[in-house]
Design an enzyme around this catalytic site. Sequence first.
Site, short mmCIF file in Angstrom:
data_model
loop_
_atom_site.label_atom_id
_atom_site.label_comp_id
_atom_site.label_asym_id
_atom_site.label_seq_id
_atom_site.Cartn_x
_atom_site.Cartn_y
_atom_site.Cartn_z
N SER A 1 -107.63 9.62 9.37
CA SER A 1 -108.31 10.60 8.53
C SER A 1 -109.65 9.99 8.13
CB SER A 1 -107.47 10.86 7.28
OG SER A 1 -108.22 11.51 6.28
N TYR B 1 -101.98 8.25 0.16
CA TYR B 1 -102.51 8.77 1.43
C TYR B 1 -103.61 7.85 1.95
CZ TYR B 1 -104.35 12.31 4.70
OH TYR B 1 -104.77 12.99 5.82
N1 LIG Z 1 -105.72 18.87 7.79
C1 LIG Z 1 -106.66 17.98 7.56
O1 LIG Z 1 -107.73 18.26 7.03
C2 LIG Z 1 -106.47 16.56 7.98
C3 LIG Z 1 -107.57 15.71 7.95
C4 LIG Z 1 -107.41 14.39 8.34
C5 LIG Z 1 -106.18 13.96 8.77
N2 LIG Z 1 -105.12 14.80 8.79
C6 LIG Z 1 -103.85 14.29 9.28
O2 LIG Z 1 -103.41 15.06 10.37
C7 LIG Z 1 -101.99 15.04 10.42
C8 LIG Z 1 -101.45 16.45 10.51
O3 LIG Z 1 -101.84 17.15 9.35
P1 LIG Z 1 -101.86 18.75 9.29
O4 LIG Z 1 -103.00 19.11 8.42
O5 LIG Z 1 -101.78 19.33 10.65
O6 LIG Z 1 -100.52 19.01 8.48
P2 LIG Z 1 -99.40 20.15 8.56
O7 LIG Z 1 -98.73 20.16 7.23
O8 LIG Z 1 -99.95 21.42 9.09
O9 LIG Z 1 -98.39 19.57 9.66
C9 LIG Z 1 -97.68 18.38 9.45
C10 LIG Z 1 -96.41 18.43 10.30
O10 LIG Z 1 -95.74 17.17 10.13
C11 LIG Z 1 -94.34 17.44 10.01
N3 LIG Z 1 -93.70 16.34 9.30
C12 LIG Z 1 -93.82 16.01 7.99
N4 LIG Z 1 -93.06 14.95 7.72
C13 LIG Z 1 -92.44 14.59 8.87
C14 LIG Z 1 -91.53 13.56 9.20
N5 LIG Z 1 -91.07 12.71 8.29
N6 LIG Z 1 -91.12 13.47 10.49
C15 LIG Z 1 -91.57 14.34 11.43
N7 LIG Z 1 -92.43 15.33 11.16
C16 LIG Z 1 -92.86 15.46 9.90
C17 LIG Z 1 -94.27 18.75 9.23
O11 LIG Z 1 -93.02 19.38 9.37
C18 LIG Z 1 -95.42 19.53 9.86
O12 LIG Z 1 -94.99 20.27 10.99
C19 LIG Z 1 -101.53 14.25 9.18
O13 LIG Z 1 -101.26 12.92 9.53
C20 LIG Z 1 -102.72 14.34 8.27
O14 LIG Z 1 -102.77 13.27 7.38
C21 LIG Z 1 -105.23 16.11 8.41
#
Ligand SMILES: NC(=O)c1ccc[n+]([C@@H]2O[C@H](COP(=O)([O-])OP(=O)(O)OC[C@H]3O[C@@H](n4cnc5c(N)ncnc54)[C@H](O)[C@@H]3O)[C@@H](O)[C@H]2O)c1
Length: 254
Positions: A136, A149
């Site tokens: 991130s 985080y």
């Molecule tokens: N959305 C953003 O702006 C953003 C920015 C930077 C980084 N990220 C990172 O991207 C990744 C995905 O984020 P997102 O925004 O798509 O989130 P999201 O909530 O849409 O999806 C996350 C998924 O992870 C699954 N999950 C959660 N805990 C779990 C576990 N213990 N085992 C297996 N699966 C699990 C959830 O069921 C969900 O399907 C994360 O690591 C997040 O930190 C997101």
Amino acid sequence: MSLNVFVTGGASGIGYGIAEYLAKDGHHIVVADINPTAAKSAAQQLTDAGYSAQAVDVDVCNAEQVAALPSRLGGTKVDVLVNNAGVQHVARIEDFPAEKWQQLINIMLVGPALLTQTFLPDMRSRNFGRIINIGSIHSLVASPFKSAYVAAKHGLLGFAKTVALETGDCNVTINTLCPAYVKTPLVEKQIAAQAKENNLTEEQVVNEIMLQPMPKKAFISVEELGATAQFLISEHARNITGQTMVLDGGWVAR
Ligand SMILES: NC(=O)c1ccc[n+]([C@@H]2O[C@H](COP(=O)([O-])OP(=O)(O)OC[C@H]3O[C@@H](n4cnc5c(N)ncnc54)[C@H](O)[C@@H]3O)[C@@H](O)[C@H]2O)c1
């Protein structure tokens, strides 16, 4: 070449976006998620669209479940591991529940280590593997109220650098994609939480907090992440390892 791509948290948001992007490129996708119904329906959505996919349910911080994955996948050997599963919790450190702190570190730091341990030996023996961590912008900078985080995401960079050194002797690479905000369910929840924490409207949170540090003033798209992953899994990226790929609209240029 068609590769088998294992995406944790593949049922939603960035994970699903990367899965779909790479499926369209002809790769086989394993949608791995803690939510079995969502994993199945995401894999179904991909196969309905004519792509190749399967689903598996796993909690990435459960060491036994992770170790059992190769046998549960049957004949599907994992060529590409995308460590994407993640959650957020927003609270000042004084109010941060200890078990939440632990959970975030387990999902976003211990989980990627367990999955790497599980799939690396086979990648090494076949002399091909690509590990992509979803870090991130918070792997590089901090924001208030996100101590767990930010700590987990910073830790992921150290983890990737270490494994890059340990895999110098084979055609395995590990890199971390670091996006600024991507409009996914995780971010939608944060907008609501930050509005409450800062006493702002949701529109103010988007414009005055989230997009404010980004000179480009735009959310990052899942296609941008998919295309970066597509490059990293290619043969031409075989010497890119231990690196941090930042998709941040210029955030850290300041
Ligand atoms: N959305 C953003 O702006 C953003 C920015 C930077 C980084 N990220 C990172 O991207 C990744 C995905 O984020 P997102 O925004 O798509 O989130 P999201 O909530 O849409 O999806 C996350 C998924 O992870 C699954 N999950 C959660 N805990 C779990 C576990 N213990 N085992 C297996 N699966 C699990 C959830 O069921 C969900 O399907 C994360 O690591 C997040 O930190 C997101």
